[in-house]
Motif scaffolding. Sequence first.
Motif, mmCIF file in Angstrom:
data_model
loop_
_atom_site.group_PDB
_atom_site.id
_atom_site.type_symbol
_atom_site.label_atom_id
_atom_site.label_comp_id
_atom_site.label_asym_id
_atom_site.label_seq_id
_atom_site.Cartn_x
_atom_site.Cartn_y
_atom_site.Cartn_z
ATOM 1 N N VAL A 104 0.771 -1.104 -0.013
ATOM 2 C CA VAL A 104 -0.238 0.096 -0.024
ATOM 3 C C VAL A 104 0.857 1.142 -0.124
ATOM 4 O O VAL A 104 1.731 1.481 0.808
ATOM 5 C CB VAL A 104 -0.944 0.128 1.213
ATOM 6 C CG1 VAL A 104 -1.782 1.301 1.125
ATOM 7 C CG2 VAL A 104 -1.800 -1.346 1.421
ATOM 8 N N TYR A 134 1.574 -0.498 -8.492
ATOM 9 C CA TYR A 134 0.810 -0.333 -6.838
ATOM 10 C C TYR A 134 -0.842 -0.154 -7.385
ATOM 11 O O TYR A 134 -1.041 0.730 -8.085
ATOM 12 C CB TYR A 134 1.421 0.338 -6.011
ATOM 13 C CG TYR A 134 2.728 0.253 -5.525
ATOM 14 C CD1 TYR A 134 2.825 -0.742 -4.414
ATOM 15 C CD2 TYR A 134 3.684 0.326 -6.237
ATOM 16 C CE1 TYR A 134 3.749 -1.152 -4.026
ATOM 17 C CE2 TYR A 134 5.261 0.035 -5.626
ATOM 18 C CZ TYR A 134 5.129 -0.776 -4.670
ATOM 19 O OH TYR A 134 6.302 -1.289 -4.180
ATOM 20 N N ARG A 135 -1.688 -0.573 -6.505
ATOM 21 C CA ARG A 135 -2.810 -0.441 -6.938
ATOM 22 C C ARG A 135 -4.096 0.056 -5.700
ATOM 23 O O ARG A 135 -5.239 0.360 -5.894
ATOM 24 C CB ARG A 135 -3.730 -1.848 -7.634
ATOM 25 C CG ARG A 135 -3.282 -2.005 -8.858
ATOM 26 C CD ARG A 135 -3.700 -1.202 -9.717
ATOM 27 N NE ARG A 135 -2.935 -1.457 -11.095
ATOM 28 C CZ ARG A 135 -2.173 -0.860 -11.532
ATOM 29 N NH1 ARG A 135 -1.556 -0.085 -11.042
ATOM 30 N NH2 ARG A 135 -1.507 -1.165 -12.745
ATOM 31 N N GLN A 136 -3.352 0.141 -4.683
ATOM 32 C CA GLN A 136 -3.979 0.784 -3.385
ATOM 33 C C GLN A 136 -2.919 1.822 -2.834
ATOM 34 O O GLN A 136 -1.900 1.933 -2.413
ATOM 35 C CB GLN A 136 -4.179 -0.314 -2.234
ATOM 36 C CG GLN A 136 -4.905 -1.482 -2.844
ATOM 37 C CD GLN A 136 -5.382 -2.465 -1.578
ATOM 38 O OE1 GLN A 136 -4.551 -2.596 -0.656
ATOM 39 N NE2 GLN A 136 -6.534 -2.847 -1.442
ATOM 40 N N VAL A 153 -6.608 2.666 -9.804
ATOM 41 C CA VAL A 153 -6.111 2.763 -8.283
ATOM 42 C C VAL A 153 -7.186 2.891 -7.397
ATOM 43 O O VAL A 153 -7.918 3.799 -7.796
ATOM 44 C CB VAL A 153 -5.093 3.998 -8.317
ATOM 45 C CG1 VAL A 153 -4.486 4.028 -6.920
ATOM 46 C CG2 VAL A 153 -3.773 3.513 -9.130
ATOM 47 N N SER A 154 -7.239 2.169 -6.399
ATOM 48 C CA SER A 154 -8.268 2.389 -5.335
ATOM 49 C C SER A 154 -7.537 3.300 -4.241
ATOM 50 O O SER A 154 -6.605 3.257 -3.886
ATOM 51 C CB SER A 154 -8.443 0.956 -4.537
ATOM 52 O OG SER A 154 -9.081 0.191 -5.506
ATOM 53 N N LEU A 156 -7.954 5.527 -0.761
ATOM 54 C CA LEU A 156 -8.691 5.632 0.494
ATOM 55 C C LEU A 156 -8.226 6.912 1.319
ATOM 56 O O LEU A 156 -6.924 7.360 1.419
ATOM 57 C CB LEU A 156 -8.142 4.547 1.355
ATOM 58 C CG LEU A 156 -8.464 4.474 3.012
ATOM 59 C CD1 LEU A 156 -9.955 4.536 3.008
ATOM 60 C CD2 LEU A 156 -7.836 3.561 3.743
ATOM 61 N N MET A 193 -13.450 2.948 -0.416
ATOM 62 C CA MET A 193 -12.379 2.609 -1.434
ATOM 63 C C MET A 193 -13.512 3.075 -2.780
ATOM 64 O O MET A 193 -14.541 2.273 -2.891
ATOM 65 C CB MET A 193 -12.212 1.229 -1.408
ATOM 66 C CG MET A 193 -11.025 0.950 -0.238
ATOM 67 S SD MET A 193 -9.371 1.442 -0.916
ATOM 68 C CE MET A 193 -8.277 0.775 0.438
#
Length: 380
Positions: A104, A134-136, A153-154, A156, A193
């Motif tokens: 992350v 990277y995806r988070q 991309v997620s 937060l 998300m």
Amino acid sequence: MGFARACSVALVGVEGVVVEVQADLEAGVAAFTLVGLPDKSLVESRDRVRAAVVNSGAQWPQKKLTVGLSPASVPKGGSGFDLAVACAVLGAAERIDPASIADVVMIGELGLDGRVRPVRGVLPAVLAAAEAGYRQVVVPEQTAGEAALVPGVSVLGVRSLRQLIAVLCDEPVPEEQEPHDQGRPDTMLAGLMVPGAGMGTGIARGSAQGGGHRPDLADVAGQARPRKALEVAAAGGHHLLLSGPPGAGKTMLAERLPAILPPLTRQESLEVTAVHSVAGILPPGEPLVSRAPYCAPHHSATMQSLVGGGNGLPRPGAVSLAHRGILFLDEAPEFSVRALDALRQPLESGHVVVARSAGVVRLPARFLMVLAANPCPCGR
């Protein structure tokens, strides 16, 4: 004893490099060592992170703590590493699961009370993370809309370290007071998300594009020849010189030139937004610049303020803030010869390369230049 890692991003100009933040706990005298070529502001994160962790209800490990930033050869600065450092330390202390933060990317500054504060350059940082696979991503809530512009991309958005710990530990997310400083109405609720997608529209810095009514060429009465010149310049991408006595309407016409330029494409919007994000001038609530920017520096501007400079790694100058838009030099003969000569290279190449002792930065600078001048120094 324990080990954990998280990820963050170091910005070099408008390009990002993913940095692995590694935390190692060993038996010994309690100490906090930060290594990996940090600058002064990053070294100070030791005190910010310790206070934020304690004030978030977590226990600070009373052991020998070493935090390494890898790759060590890349210069790192700013407070955007705070969130990753705090989570890496908590992972090493087994307050959170180290596996939940290993892949992350975390970007954000921590206040002493544990609040997460926005930082510059979120968009180029998330773009670099996405290119690295990277995806988070975890960012401050105020900049979540900006980060969500990156597809695939997620994101937060969190208001505090306490909320992030609760999300990572699958616990109820505590309520936090909405931040009043630099708040952005388009941000997401903590714990939500969403996949990256295009959001909203925006305008860039410049007196011609403030909030409310935007200056438009339709506001101008008469001025047939100058209007024709503006239309030709906008259609063909030609630079323009406006010469006339004070009060003739030179500045008024130049401010309305962006209104007849075509909207930026998606790729152009991301380029411009990345530069403005690094410069810290994105308007609140408008994470994406979709209109041609307008930059009008004062004639006392130095060469460094025009092409880029500053202490440490150079920051974008006026030529980069005007990328894909208008650079307006009012009272052009009053600018220093050195400053005007410095514009030759970006005018020809569409970018500027600034070398300093801390490193070399390549910044985009493809703009349409408009000069305004009086016929003589007396203005008559």
